[in-house]
Write a protein that holds these residues in place. Structure first.
Motif, PDB file in Angstrom:
ATOM      1  N   ASP A  73      38.177  54.961  44.229  1.00 19.02           N
ATOM      2  CA  ASP A  73      39.326  54.878  45.137  1.00 19.02           C
ATOM      3  C   ASP A  73      39.554  53.431  45.587  1.00 19.02           C
ATOM      4  N   GLU A  74      40.810  53.112  45.879  1.00 15.59           N
ATOM      5  CA  GLU A  74      41.144  51.798  46.420  1.00 15.59           C
ATOM      6  C   GLU A  74      40.814  51.763  47.909  1.00 15.59           C
ATOM      7  N   PRO A  75      40.568  50.577  48.437  1.00 14.45           N
ATOM      8  CA  PRO A  75      40.324  50.460  49.874  1.00 14.45           C
ATOM      9  C   PRO A  75      41.619  50.676  50.655  1.00 14.45           C
ATOM     10  N   ASN A  76      41.475  50.810  51.962  1.00 14.05           N
ATOM     11  CA  ASN A  76      42.628  50.958  52.846  1.00 14.05           C
ATOM     12  C   ASN A  76      43.107  49.554  53.227  1.00 14.05           C
ATOM     13  N   TYR A  77      44.017  49.027  52.429  1.00 13.88           N
ATOM     14  CA  TYR A  77      44.516  47.662  52.626  1.00 13.88           C
ATOM     15  C   TYR A  77      45.143  47.494  54.001  1.00 13.88           C
ATOM     16  N   GLU A  78      45.948  48.465  54.403  1.00  9.63           N
ATOM     17  CA  GLU A  78      46.685  48.350  55.658  1.00  9.63           C
ATOM     18  C   GLU A  78      45.744  48.263  56.850  1.00  9.63           C
ATOM     19  N   ASP A 114      36.462  44.245  35.580  1.00 10.61           N
ATOM     20  CA  ASP A 114      36.903  44.885  34.345  1.00 10.61           C
ATOM     21  C   ASP A 114      37.118  46.383  34.480  1.00 10.61           C
ATOM     22  N   THR A 115      37.351  46.862  35.688  1.00  6.99           N
ATOM     23  CA  THR A 115      37.734  48.254  35.890  1.00  6.99           C
ATOM     24  C   THR A 115      39.106  48.272  36.570  1.00  6.99           C
ATOM     25  N   GLY A 116      39.839  49.330  36.352  1.00  4.23           N
ATOM     26  CA  GLY A 116      41.209  49.415  36.858  1.00  4.23           C
ATOM     27  C   GLY A 116      41.336  49.289  38.361  1.00  4.23           C
ATOM     28  N   THR A 117      40.498  49.988  39.107  1.00  7.34           N
ATOM     29  CA  THR A 117      40.598  49.958  40.567  1.00  7.34           C
ATOM     30  C   THR A 117      40.222  48.591  41.121  1.00  7.34           C
ATOM     31  N   CYS A 118      39.178  47.995  40.567  1.00  6.42           N
ATOM     32  CA  CYS A 118      38.757  46.665  41.032  1.00  6.42           C
ATOM     33  C   CYS A 118      39.852  45.645  40.760  1.00  6.42           C
ATOM     34  N   ALA A 119      40.398  45.689  39.563  1.00  7.64           N
ATOM     35  CA  ALA A 119      41.474  44.771  39.204  1.00  7.64           C
ATOM     36  C   ALA A 119      42.679  44.960  40.124  1.00  7.64           C
ATOM     37  N   GLN A 120      43.004  46.211  40.435  1.00  8.61           N
ATOM     38  CA  GLN A 120      44.151  46.479  41.308  1.00  8.61           C
ATOM     39  C   GLN A 120      43.910  45.951  42.710  1.00  8.61           C
ATOM     40  N   SER A 121      42.674  46.049  43.208  1.00  4.94           N
ATOM     41  CA  SER A 121      42.402  45.542  44.561  1.00  4.94           C
ATOM     42  C   SER A 121      42.600  44.029  44.611  1.00  4.94           C
ATOM     43  N   CYS A 159      41.760  36.286  36.704  1.00  4.71           N
ATOM     44  CA  CYS A 159      42.745  35.706  37.621  1.00  4.71           C
ATOM     45  C   CYS A 159      43.700  34.770  36.888  1.00  4.71           C
ATOM     46  N   GLY A 160      43.196  34.028  35.916  1.00  3.65           N
ATOM     47  CA  GLY A 160      44.050  33.149  35.123  1.00  3.65           C
ATOM     48  C   GLY A 160      45.063  33.925  34.307  1.00  3.65           C
ATOM     49  N   ALA A 161      44.616  34.975  33.638  1.00  2.00           N
ATOM     50  CA  ALA A 161      45.503  35.792  32.807  1.00  2.00           C
ATOM     51  C   ALA A 161      46.554  36.510  33.642  1.00  2.00           C
ATOM     52  N   GLU A 162      46.182  36.869  34.860  1.00  4.81           N
ATOM     53  CA  GLU A 162      47.091  37.599  35.748  1.00  4.81           C
ATOM     54  C   GLU A 162      47.951  36.667  36.601  1.00  4.81           C
ATOM     55  N   GLY A 163      47.642  35.375  36.603  1.00  4.19           N
ATOM     56  CA  GLY A 163      48.384  34.428  37.437  1.00  4.19           C
ATOM     57  C   GLY A 163      48.110  34.601  38.919  1.00  4.19           C
ATOM     58  N   ARG A 166      44.666  42.295  42.640  1.00  2.26           N
ATOM     59  CA  ARG A 166      46.124  42.083  42.560  1.00  2.26           C
ATOM     60  C   ARG A 166      46.786  42.332  43.910  1.00  2.26           C
ATOM     61  N   THR A 167      46.404  43.433  44.550  1.00  3.51           N
ATOM     62  CA  THR A 167      47.028  43.800  45.830  1.00  3.51           C
ATOM     63  C   THR A 167      46.719  42.764  46.901  1.00  3.51           C
ATOM     64  N   PHE A 168      45.464  42.355  47.010  1.00  2.00           N
ATOM     65  CA  PHE A 168      45.126  41.345  48.017  1.00  2.00           C
ATOM     66  C   PHE A 168      45.749  40.003  47.667  1.00  2.00           C
ATOM     67  N   ASN A 169      45.894  39.671  46.398  1.00  2.00           N
ATOM     68  CA  ASN A 169      46.566  38.428  46.017  1.00  2.00           C
ATOM     69  C   ASN A 169      47.997  38.423  46.544  1.00  2.00           C
ATOM     70  N   GLU A 170      48.674  39.551  46.400  1.00  4.63           N
ATOM     71  CA  GLU A 170      50.063  39.671  46.877  1.00  4.63           C
ATOM     72  C   GLU A 170      50.128  39.550  48.397  1.00  4.63           C
ATOM     73  N   LYS A 171      49.221  40.226  49.087  1.00  4.71           N
ATOM     74  CA  LYS A 171      49.262  40.249  50.546  1.00  4.71           C
ATOM     75  C   LYS A 171      48.728  38.952  51.161  1.00  4.71           C
ATOM     76  N   ALA A 172      47.846  38.254  50.450  1.00  2.00           N
ATOM     77  CA  ALA A 172      47.227  37.038  50.993  1.00  2.00           C
ATOM     78  C   ALA A 172      48.234  35.950  51.276  1.00  2.00           C
ATOM     79  N   SER A 173      49.292  35.891  50.501  1.00  4.29           N
ATOM     80  CA  SER A 173      50.290  34.840  50.697  1.00  4.29           C
ATOM     81  C   SER A 173      51.012  34.988  52.035  1.00  4.29           C
ATOM     82  N   GLN A 174      50.919  36.154  52.651  1.00  2.00           N
ATOM     83  CA  GLN A 174      51.585  36.408  53.928  1.00  2.00           C
ATOM     84  C   GLN A 174      50.648  36.270  55.126  1.00  2.00           C
TER      85      GLN A 174
END
Length: 166
Positions: free
Chosen positions: A154-159, A56-63, A94-98, A65-73
């Motif tokens: 801060d967000e983690p270093n995804y790359e 329920d915090t912006g950075t956590c939610a973004q992490s 996760c349900g609300a965000e798909g 979302r970002t990993f969801n996008e990258k996980a498919s690859q």
């Protein structure tokens, strides 16, 4: 213990993340269907543990979302998003965000995951929650990469995390 900050104010964790090259500690976490999951449930897959204080915090939610996008690859890799949030909150988000490329797990029952991985916050306003970390684990359970994010906001270093899987 890791010295980190929350909005620039110093806080610390109860220990340090397991070292790269060591075996990842086993865990028992609660899935959104209230079943218990352990390392054995993901045997044969590489794992990216996206660990954070609260969905329920912006950075956590973004992490998530970002990993969801990258996980498919990612081939033969599962992304586990772990916090102390109730499984119901993780499922709702996760349900609300798909978001269906990540697996949400909770450490709410015992807190042992945070203790065993040395990442439970020890003091300050987020005391007893999990700090923002990334742990990447190879199929055989060996830790390939860790990141303790120094500023909770801060967000983690995804790359860097994903590059460890190459």
């Amino acid at each position: 213990m890791a010295n980190i900050t929350l909005g620039g104010s110093p806080i610390e964790t109860i220990g340090d993340l397991p070292s790269v090259g060591s075996k990842a500690p086993d865990f028992k976490l609660t899935a959104t269907d209230l079943s218990t999951k352990s390392m054995a449930d993901y045997k044969g897959s590489r794992l990216v543990l996206n660990i954070f204080p609260s969905i329920d915090t912006g950075t956590c939610a973004q992490s998530v979302r970002t990993f969801n996008e990258k996980a498919s690859q990612l081939e033969n890799t599962k992304v586990l998003c772990i916090s102390k949030d109730l499984p119901f909150a993780l499922a709702r988000f996760c349900g609300a965000e798909g978001l269906d490329n990540v697996i949400s797990l909770s450490d709410f029952k015992t807190g042992n995951f945070g203790k065993d991985y040395g990442l439970t916050i020890n003091n300050g306003p987020l005391e007893s929650l999990l700090s923002r970390c990334i742990v990447v684990i190879e199929k055989d359970g060996t830790i390939l990469h860790t990141e303790q994010v120094s500023e909770i906001k801060d967000e983690p270093n995804y790359e860097s995390a994903l590059a460890s899987l190459a």
